[in-house]
Write a protein that holds these residues in place. Structure first.
Motif, PDB file in Angstrom:
ATOM      1  N   GLU A 143       0.809  -1.212   0.000  1.00  0.00           N
ATOM      2  CA  GLU A 143       0.000   0.000   0.000  1.00  0.00           C
ATOM      3  C   GLU A 143       0.848   1.271   0.000  1.00  0.00           C
ATOM      4  O   GLU A 143       1.951   1.307   0.496  1.00  0.00           O
ATOM      5  CB  GLU A 143      -0.952   0.011   1.200  1.00  0.00           C
ATOM      6  CG  GLU A 143      -0.280  -0.085   2.547  1.00  0.00           C
ATOM      7  CD  GLU A 143      -0.224  -1.511   3.061  1.00  0.00           C
ATOM      8  OE1 GLU A 143      -0.242  -1.679   4.283  1.00  0.00           O
ATOM      9  OE2 GLU A 143      -0.158  -2.454   2.254  1.00  0.00           O
ATOM     10  N   ILE A 144       0.253   2.295  -0.602  1.00  0.00           N
ATOM     11  CA  ILE A 144       0.873   3.610  -0.776  1.00  0.00           C
ATOM     12  C   ILE A 144       2.158   3.484  -1.603  1.00  0.00           C
ATOM     13  O   ILE A 144       3.227   3.942  -1.224  1.00  0.00           O
ATOM     14  CB  ILE A 144       1.141   4.323   0.566  1.00  0.00           C
ATOM     15  CG1 ILE A 144       0.021   4.091   1.575  1.00  0.00           C
ATOM     16  CG2 ILE A 144       1.295   5.834   0.339  1.00  0.00           C
ATOM     17  CD1 ILE A 144       0.243   4.765   2.908  1.00  0.00           C
ATOM     18  N   CYS A 145       2.008   2.865  -2.774  1.00  0.00           N
ATOM     19  CA  CYS A 145       3.127   2.690  -3.705  1.00  0.00           C
ATOM     20  C   CYS A 145       2.758   3.370  -5.022  1.00  0.00           C
ATOM     21  O   CYS A 145       1.676   3.122  -5.570  1.00  0.00           O
ATOM     22  CB  CYS A 145       3.404   1.209  -3.918  1.00  0.00           C
ATOM     23  SG  CYS A 145       4.677   0.847  -5.148  1.00  0.00           S
ATOM     24  N   GLN A 146       3.640   4.218  -5.520  1.00  0.00           N
ATOM     25  CA  GLN A 146       3.386   4.971  -6.738  1.00  0.00           C
ATOM     26  C   GLN A 146       4.523   4.771  -7.730  1.00  0.00           C
ATOM     27  O   GLN A 146       5.687   5.018  -7.406  1.00  0.00           O
ATOM     28  CB  GLN A 146       3.227   6.463  -6.416  1.00  0.00           C
ATOM     29  CG  GLN A 146       2.088   6.763  -5.452  1.00  0.00           C
ATOM     30  CD  GLN A 146       2.082   8.195  -4.960  1.00  0.00           C
ATOM     31  OE1 GLN A 146       2.983   8.975  -5.275  1.00  0.00           O
ATOM     32  NE2 GLN A 146       1.078   8.554  -4.179  1.00  0.00           N
ATOM     33  N   ILE A 147       4.165   4.316  -8.934  1.00  0.00           N
ATOM     34  CA  ILE A 147       5.123   4.168 -10.026  1.00  0.00           C
ATOM     35  C   ILE A 147       4.625   5.049 -11.161  1.00  0.00           C
ATOM     36  O   ILE A 147       3.509   4.870 -11.649  1.00  0.00           O
ATOM     37  CB  ILE A 147       5.236   2.703 -10.485  1.00  0.00           C
ATOM     38  CG1 ILE A 147       5.629   1.788  -9.315  1.00  0.00           C
ATOM     39  CG2 ILE A 147       6.241   2.564 -11.618  1.00  0.00           C
ATOM     40  CD1 ILE A 147       5.528   0.307  -9.643  1.00  0.00           C
ATOM     41  N   SER A 148       5.439   6.010 -11.593  1.00  0.00           N
ATOM     42  CA  SER A 148       4.947   6.954 -12.590  1.00  0.00           C
ATOM     43  C   SER A 148       6.036   7.315 -13.597  1.00  0.00           C
ATOM     44  O   SER A 148       7.219   7.368 -13.274  1.00  0.00           O
ATOM     45  CB  SER A 148       4.429   8.227 -11.914  1.00  0.00           C
ATOM     46  OG  SER A 148       5.471   8.915 -11.251  1.00  0.00           O
ATOM     47  N   ASN A 149       5.584   7.570 -14.823  1.00  0.00           N
ATOM     48  CA  ASN A 149       6.462   8.049 -15.892  1.00  0.00           C
ATOM     49  C   ASN A 149       5.711   9.163 -16.619  1.00  0.00           C
ATOM     50  O   ASN A 149       4.597   8.949 -17.097  1.00  0.00           O
ATOM     51  CB  ASN A 149       6.810   6.917 -16.852  1.00  0.00           C
ATOM     52  CG  ASN A 149       8.116   7.165 -17.566  1.00  0.00           C
ATOM     53  OD1 ASN A 149       8.423   8.304 -17.909  1.00  0.00           O
ATOM     54  ND2 ASN A 149       8.894   6.114 -17.813  1.00  0.00           N
ATOM     55  N   THR A 150       6.297  10.339 -16.684  1.00  0.00           N
ATOM     56  CA  THR A 150       5.534  11.518 -17.084  1.00  0.00           C
ATOM     57  C   THR A 150       5.855  12.058 -18.471  1.00  0.00           C
ATOM     58  O   THR A 150       5.359  13.121 -18.829  1.00  0.00           O
ATOM     59  CB  THR A 150       5.753  12.651 -16.052  1.00  0.00           C
ATOM     60  OG1 THR A 150       7.150  12.943 -15.957  1.00  0.00           O
ATOM     61  CG2 THR A 150       5.230  12.258 -14.696  1.00  0.00           C
TER      62      THR A 150
END
Length: 208
Positions: A36-43
């Motif tokens: 929980e509370i895991c963020q994987i991002s590519n912008t």
């Protein structure tokens, strides 16, 4: 509250790969566990790839990729998202799902493609789903969403059942532009009940 685990890139690709270990009857040997509370991002056009293989034990829960119940986000702007999980296990191990997403949001804007492929473990246990979506959202825009799940299990085993290819439970799969949604599910090999190709479950499940 707890601080999030964050993995982010601006244009470069993100690749995450894990293989579960364990021995004997050890449980929870996931290849990749997104808690929980895991963020994987590519912008900025970069791709995100997550690949996992579960451990080979007689204990339960050897998922390829497993996410915990809340606040897991995988997002990309114009880049592709590819999630591939293979459940393992041996003997009568159960719940060896290829990709099991709980409370997870996977989204790609622009023309990014979302592809999720899962294969359940080949054991005589139950619930070896290819892909499981619970309380999750998969959303795209102009790119396609591809879900391809294959249930596990062992043919000739009277105890092996409920090995679904794709289970969508209280979850939404949507595109808001020109992207297509393509789902493929193959039920598993068990000789017990409910080796279903695709199951849509709960009145709150939406495919749009």
């Amino acid at each position: 509250g707890a601080s999030p685990t964050t993995i982010s890139a601006i244009g470069g690709d993100i690749s995450i790969s894990g293989t579960g270990g364990g021995s004997g009857s050890a449980i929870n040997n996931h290849g990749v566990w997104l808690q929980e509370i895991c963020q994987i991002s590519n912008t900025n056009n970069g791709d995100i790839t997550v690949t996992g293989i579960g451990g080979n034990t007689t204990g339960d829960f050897n998922a390829g990729i497993f996410s915990s119940p809340v606040d897991v986000d995988i997002t990309s702007v114009n880049g592709n998202i590819t999630i591939t999980g293979t459940g393992s296990g041996s003997g009568s191990a159960a719940q060896n799902k290829g990709v099991s997403l709980h409370g997870t949001a996977v989204s790609s804007t622009g023309d990014g493609i979302i592809s999720i492929t899962g294969t359940g473990g080949a054991t005589s246990g139950v619930d070896n789903f290819g892909i499981e979506l619970q309380l999750s959202t998969i959303s795209g825009t102009d790119g396609n969403i591809l879900l391809n799940g294959s249930g596990g299990g062992v043919g000739g085993s009277a105890s092996s059942g409920n090995n679904m290819g794709l289970n969508v439970n209280n979850s939404d799969v949507t595109t808001t532009g020109t992207g297509h949604i393509i789902m493929t599910g193959d039920g598993g090999n068990g000789t017990n009940i409910n080796n279903i190709g695709i199951q849509f479950q709960d009145i709150n499940t939406e495919i749009l």
